[in-house]
Design an enzyme around this catalytic site. Structure first.
Site, PDB file in Angstrom:
ATOM      1  N   HIS A 214     -10.410  -1.432   6.233  1.00  0.00           N
ATOM      2  CA  HIS A 214      -9.817  -2.584   5.082  1.00  0.00           C
ATOM      3  C   HIS A 214     -10.564  -2.300   3.734  1.00  0.00           C
ATOM      4  O   HIS A 214     -11.372  -1.759   3.547  1.00  0.00           O
ATOM      5  CB  HIS A 214      -9.846  -3.900   5.719  1.00  0.00           C
ATOM      6  CG  HIS A 214     -11.179  -4.703   5.754  1.00  0.00           C
ATOM      7  ND1 HIS A 214     -11.964  -4.506   6.814  1.00  0.00           N
ATOM      8  CD2 HIS A 214     -12.260  -5.267   4.801  1.00  0.00           C
ATOM      9  CE1 HIS A 214     -13.278  -5.166   6.568  1.00  0.00           C
ATOM     10  NE2 HIS A 214     -13.359  -5.525   5.473  1.00  0.00           N
TER      11      HIS A 214
ATOM     12  N   GLU B 288      -1.485  -0.894  -8.439  1.00  0.00           N
ATOM     13  CA  GLU B 288      -0.691   0.244  -8.572  1.00  0.00           C
ATOM     14  C   GLU B 288       0.572   0.401  -7.845  1.00  0.00           C
ATOM     15  O   GLU B 288       0.427   0.429  -6.592  1.00  0.00           O
ATOM     16  CB  GLU B 288      -1.617   1.484  -8.973  1.00  0.00           C
ATOM     17  CG  GLU B 288      -0.728   2.673  -9.250  1.00  0.00           C
ATOM     18  CD  GLU B 288      -1.632   3.927  -9.396  1.00  0.00           C
ATOM     19  OE1 GLU B 288      -1.111   5.220  -9.674  1.00  0.00           O
ATOM     20  OE2 GLU B 288      -2.793   3.932  -9.138  1.00  0.00           O
TER      21      GLU B 288
ATOM     22  N   GLU C 226      -8.370  -7.369   3.038  1.00  0.00           N
ATOM     23  CA  GLU C 226      -9.145  -8.713   3.510  1.00  0.00           C
ATOM     24  C   GLU C 226      -9.190  -9.518   2.055  1.00  0.00           C
ATOM     25  O   GLU C 226      -9.726  -9.120   1.197  1.00  0.00           O
ATOM     26  CB  GLU C 226     -10.337  -8.532   4.115  1.00  0.00           C
ATOM     27  CG  GLU C 226     -11.355  -9.689   4.175  1.00  0.00           C
ATOM     28  CD  GLU C 226     -12.870  -9.118   4.374  1.00  0.00           C
ATOM     29  OE1 GLU C 226     -13.426  -9.990   4.332  1.00  0.00           O
ATOM     30  OE2 GLU C 226     -13.086  -8.007   4.799  1.00  0.00           O
TER      31      GLU C 226
ATOM     32  N   HIS D 123      -8.582  -0.613  -8.453  1.00  0.00           N
ATOM     33  CA  HIS D 123      -7.228  -1.234  -8.027  1.00  0.00           C
ATOM     34  C   HIS D 123      -7.004  -0.553  -6.771  1.00  0.00           C
ATOM     35  O   HIS D 123      -7.483   0.292  -6.235  1.00  0.00           O
ATOM     36  CB  HIS D 123      -6.298  -0.718  -9.325  1.00  0.00           C
ATOM     37  CG  HIS D 123      -6.029   0.631  -9.336  1.00  0.00           C
ATOM     38  ND1 HIS D 123      -6.740   1.588 -10.101  1.00  0.00           N
ATOM     39  CD2 HIS D 123      -5.138   1.637  -8.840  1.00  0.00           C
ATOM     40  CE1 HIS D 123      -6.333   2.747 -10.125  1.00  0.00           C
ATOM     41  NE2 HIS D 123      -5.487   2.770  -9.082  1.00  0.00           N
TER      42      HIS D 123
END
Length: 122
Positions: free
Chosen positions: A7, A117, A56, A75
């Protein structure tokens, strides 16, 4: 030895606002939560229903102000099967923060200022 992604984590100031944003903007759904026994934090794991990778979101009880991201250039990137429809939806939501038409991508900004993005699927 082999490592695989589990994650990514983003800390958020208003968990419900973030959950609502990620559901509306990207279709991510809540997979599970974990609350600290003492109430000091909540972890919310979001999934895209396609990949095993999770996002998360961490809410910290003692954070009493929005996060200052500074020059953080990190990002997350998402592919989308209908780029034009996604861009229209995100424009309608008012969350498009940067468009790079030359590269054929754009970025949206979440409630905490993180950039996401958006890339057309190949």
């Amino acid at each position: 030895m082999k490592f695989t992604f589990a994650h990514n984590n983003l800390n958020v100031y208003d968990l419900q606002k973030s959950l609502d944003f990620y559901k509306e903007a990207l279709g991510l759904t809540l997979q599970r939560t974990k609350d600290a026994d003492d109430g000091s934090f909540t972890l919310a794991f979001l999934g895209d229903q396609t990949t095993p990778h999770l996002l998360e979101l961490t809410w910290l009880r003692d954070m009493n102000r929005p996060y200052e991201l500074g020059d953080n250039e990190i990002h997350l990137a998402f592919t989308v099967d209908d780029f034009d429809a996604a861009l229209a939806k995100h424009r309608e939501m008012g969350c498009v923060c940067f468009e790079n038409t030359e590269m054929g991508i754009y970025f949206i900004e979440d409630p905490d200022g993180y950039w996401l993005e958006i890339i057309p699927a190949k």
